[in-house]
Design a protein around this motif. Structure first.
Motif, short mmCIF file in Angstrom:
data_model
loop_
_atom_site.label_atom_id
_atom_site.label_comp_id
_atom_site.label_asym_id
_atom_site.label_seq_id
_atom_site.Cartn_x
_atom_site.Cartn_y
_atom_site.Cartn_z
N ARG A 229 23.80 35.22 62.79
CA ARG A 229 23.64 33.99 62.21
C ARG A 229 22.39 34.29 61.23
NH1 ARG A 229 25.41 28.66 63.60
NH2 ARG A 229 27.01 28.85 65.05
N ARG B 47 23.22 36.43 58.26
CA ARG B 47 23.89 35.59 57.36
C ARG B 47 23.27 34.62 56.51
NH1 ARG B 47 29.23 34.37 61.28
NH2 ARG B 47 30.05 36.51 60.75
N TRP B 48 22.35 33.85 57.29
CA TRP B 48 21.36 33.02 56.64
C TRP B 48 20.41 33.75 55.65
CZ3 TRP B 48 16.14 32.49 56.40
CH2 TRP B 48 15.60 31.06 56.06
N ALA C 180 24.28 40.93 54.13
CA ALA C 180 25.63 40.46 54.51
C ALA C 180 26.48 41.74 54.83
CB ALA C 180 26.22 40.00 52.94
N ALA D 15 25.54 41.85 58.43
CA ALA D 15 26.29 40.76 59.26
C ALA D 15 27.50 41.07 59.56
CB ALA D 15 25.86 39.39 58.65
N ARG D 16 28.02 41.70 58.50
CA ARG D 16 29.61 42.22 58.75
C ARG D 16 29.86 43.27 59.77
NH1 ARG D 16 34.50 41.28 56.35
NH2 ARG D 16 35.91 43.06 56.41
N THR E 101 29.13 41.94 63.51
CA THR E 101 30.20 41.15 63.88
C THR E 101 31.46 42.07 64.17
OG1 THR E 101 29.68 39.15 62.24
CG2 THR E 101 31.75 38.96 63.19
#
Length: 155
Positions: free
Chosen positions: A39, A42-43, A139, A142-143, A146
């Motif tokens: 999170r 992404r933020w 980004a 984050a990907r 995940t």
């Protein structure tokens, strides 16, 4: 139009800065969710992109304002943005060039050479590119995170 957007961006910067500081402080406080890392990435990507847009809009507004000043009024030539140079350069001014991509306002001398009217364009452009690159990297991070978490759950 860019000038008005630049004023809006100028007022948005303190709000953006406060949001970033509050978020960073909340990261060090206890009681976080287990997925806080993704999170936060992404933020951070979103906030870095917002920062890049604000910087770009401010630079575009500065170019448009300088261009407008150089075409309006009795005291518009040479361009007011170009008058801060040393006196021997001001005497040789024949015009200016406004560029919106990348944002720049250059002063043109009689021999065809140019010099930037302000170093702030270099800083704004550099910071905007840095924020955009940071946004992309966050980004991607984050990907990747995940994807790694999904692999761990499956395996």
């Amino acid at each position: 139009m860019f000038v008005l957007l630049a004023f809006a961006a100028l007022f948005a910067v303190p709000v953006w800065l406060i949001a970033v500081v509050v978020k960073l402080v909340s990261v060090v406080m206890p009681g976080r969710r287990s997925d806080w890392g993704v999170r936060l990435l992404r933020w951070g990507a979103g906030m870095a992109a917002a920062g890049a847009v604000m910087l770009l809009v401010m630079a575009l507004g500065a170019v448009q304002l300088s261009d407008h000043e150089s075409r309006s009024g009795a005291d518009s030539s040479p361009a007011p943005a170009c008058r801060d140079a040393s006196p021997h350069l001001v005497e040789r001014l024949v015009g200016h060039r406004a560029s919106y991509l990348p944002p720049a306002f250059d002063c043109v001398l009689d021999d065809g050479t140019t010099y930037p009217s302000s170093e702030s364009y270099v800083w704004l452009n550099g910071l905007a590119v840095t924020c955009a690159a940071a946004s992309v990297l966050l980004a991607v991070g984050a990907r990747y995170t995940t994807h790694r978490q999904a692999e761990r759950q499956m395996g």
